[in-house]
Each structure stands twice: as C-alpha cells, then as structure tokens.
Design an enzyme around this catalytic site. Structure first.
Site, PDB file in Angstrom:
ATOM      1  N   GLU A 132       4.907  -7.617   6.525  1.00 16.15           N
ATOM      2  CA  GLU A 132       4.496  -6.622   7.517  1.00 16.15           C
ATOM      3  C   GLU A 132       5.515  -6.499   8.656  1.00 16.15           C
ATOM      4  O   GLU A 132       5.773  -5.398   9.135  1.00 16.15           O
ATOM      5  CB  GLU A 132       3.102  -6.946   8.062  1.00 16.15           C
ATOM      6  CG  GLU A 132       1.998  -6.988   7.019  1.00 16.15           C
ATOM      7  CD  GLU A 132       1.919  -5.781   6.096  1.00 16.15           C
ATOM      8  OE1 GLU A 132       2.315  -4.664   6.500  1.00 16.15           O
ATOM      9  OE2 GLU A 132       1.463  -5.949   4.949  1.00 16.15           O
ATOM     10  N   LEU A 176       0.820  -1.211   0.000  1.00 21.69           N
ATOM     11  CA  LEU A 176       0.000   0.000   0.000  1.00 21.69           C
ATOM     12  C   LEU A 176       0.855   1.262   0.000  1.00 21.69           C
ATOM     13  O   LEU A 176       0.418   2.301  -0.480  1.00 21.69           O
ATOM     14  CB  LEU A 176      -0.942   0.005   1.210  1.00 21.69           C
ATOM     15  CG  LEU A 176      -2.038  -1.055   1.204  1.00 21.69           C
ATOM     16  CD1 LEU A 176      -2.811  -1.041   2.521  1.00 21.69           C
ATOM     17  CD2 LEU A 176      -2.974  -0.857   0.026  1.00 21.69           C
TER      18      LEU A 176
END
Length: 170
Positions: free
Chosen positions: A134, A92
């Site tokens: 992540e 993102l």
C-alpha cells in the site's frame, strides 16, 4: 458511507504520487471510512487512497494476522526493514492477477492515526507485505513493477484489452 470507484491498471492516475496530509479533519476521517467500506465491499485486505483517485497519503488495512483492528495510516513511512519474504500478491487495481514479489519480512512504520497522534507499527509476514504494497501505491508504484519488463508489457496489453471490453476509458 460511500463506495469509492477503484482505478484499474493501466490508468495513469495510479502512477501519481500522493501528497502528505497536514491536518486530520472531518474530511480526512470521511475519506478513511469510505476507503475502509470500499475495501470490505471489494474484498480486499488493503487499499491506498491513490487507488480511488485521492492523491493523499492514506492507507487502510483490514484486520489480518496479529492486528486486532483495522489500520488507518496517514503519511506512513517505513523506518526499518529486515528479512526477506515473497508470496503471491494481488491488487484491487489489477484484478485476477497475482505474482510473487520480494518484500521485507519485517517493517517498522511511522504514521499518524485518525486522532492526529504519531504512531509506530511493527509488522511481520502478511501484514508487513500489505503495508509495503500500500505504501508503494502512495509512491505511484504497483506490485507488477517488480516483474520483468517483458511481463509488464504483456500485462499492460492484456489489461488494455480487458478494460476496452469493460468500456473503461482513461
């Protein structure tokens, strides 16, 4: 719930290292819920707190493959890795760019959940990749760091131009 602002590469804040969380309180729960909301709105499968300029060790992951519910992992730490896998990853914080990155096919992770309980998660395939991606963010590392220096430099210049057009200033 609030939509959080995602930082875009090459924003230097994406390179900051997240701090561990000592205590799960209402504020931490609100951050996690806002991160989940932002991840859904932005159509992502995972989000790290550092991507929304919160320098705490929190990651959220959408329900994918074998996972029946969303994951919220606080202070996640990989304790075991096995095998190899590589798929095209996206991020993102680096929109409209994908690249193959070498990852472990299996990981075992220790973390704390939103109830303050210590948990262990075992993940394979796409879930394993997402967790590793992540956790990298929490260490100030981006998936493009696995690419050649030449590709990294080209990408940095490309995204600096794109961000100028978007009027994003760092």
């Amino acid at each position: 719930m609030s939509l959080l602002k995602i930082l875009y590469y090459p924003d230097k804040r994406l390179r900051l290292i997240a701090k561990p969380i000592d205590k799960i309180n209402k504020s931490i729960k609100n951050i996690a819920n806002n991160m989940l909301y932002t991840m859904y709105k932005e159509e992502g499968i995972g989000l790290a707190a550092t991507q929304v300029n919160i320098q705490l060790q929190i990651i959220v992951i959408n329900k994918i493959e074998q996972q029946k519910t969303n994951l919220v992992l606080i202070n996640p730490k990989i304790i075991k890795k096995e095998g190899n896998i590589s798929i095209e990853e996206g991020c993102l914080s680096i929109p409209d760019y994908r690249a193959s990155v070498p990852r472990a096919n299996y990981v075992k992770v220790q973390a704390i959940n939103l109830y303050g309980e210590k948990i262990e998660i075992e993940a394979e395939s796409i879930l394993s990749i997402c967790i590793q991606h992540e956790i990298d963010h929490l260490k100030g590392k981006l998936f493009i760091d696995y690419l050649s220096k030449f590709k990294q430099e080209r990408l940095k210049k490309k995204f600096e131009k794109i961000n100028k057009k978007r009027k994003i200033v760092f």
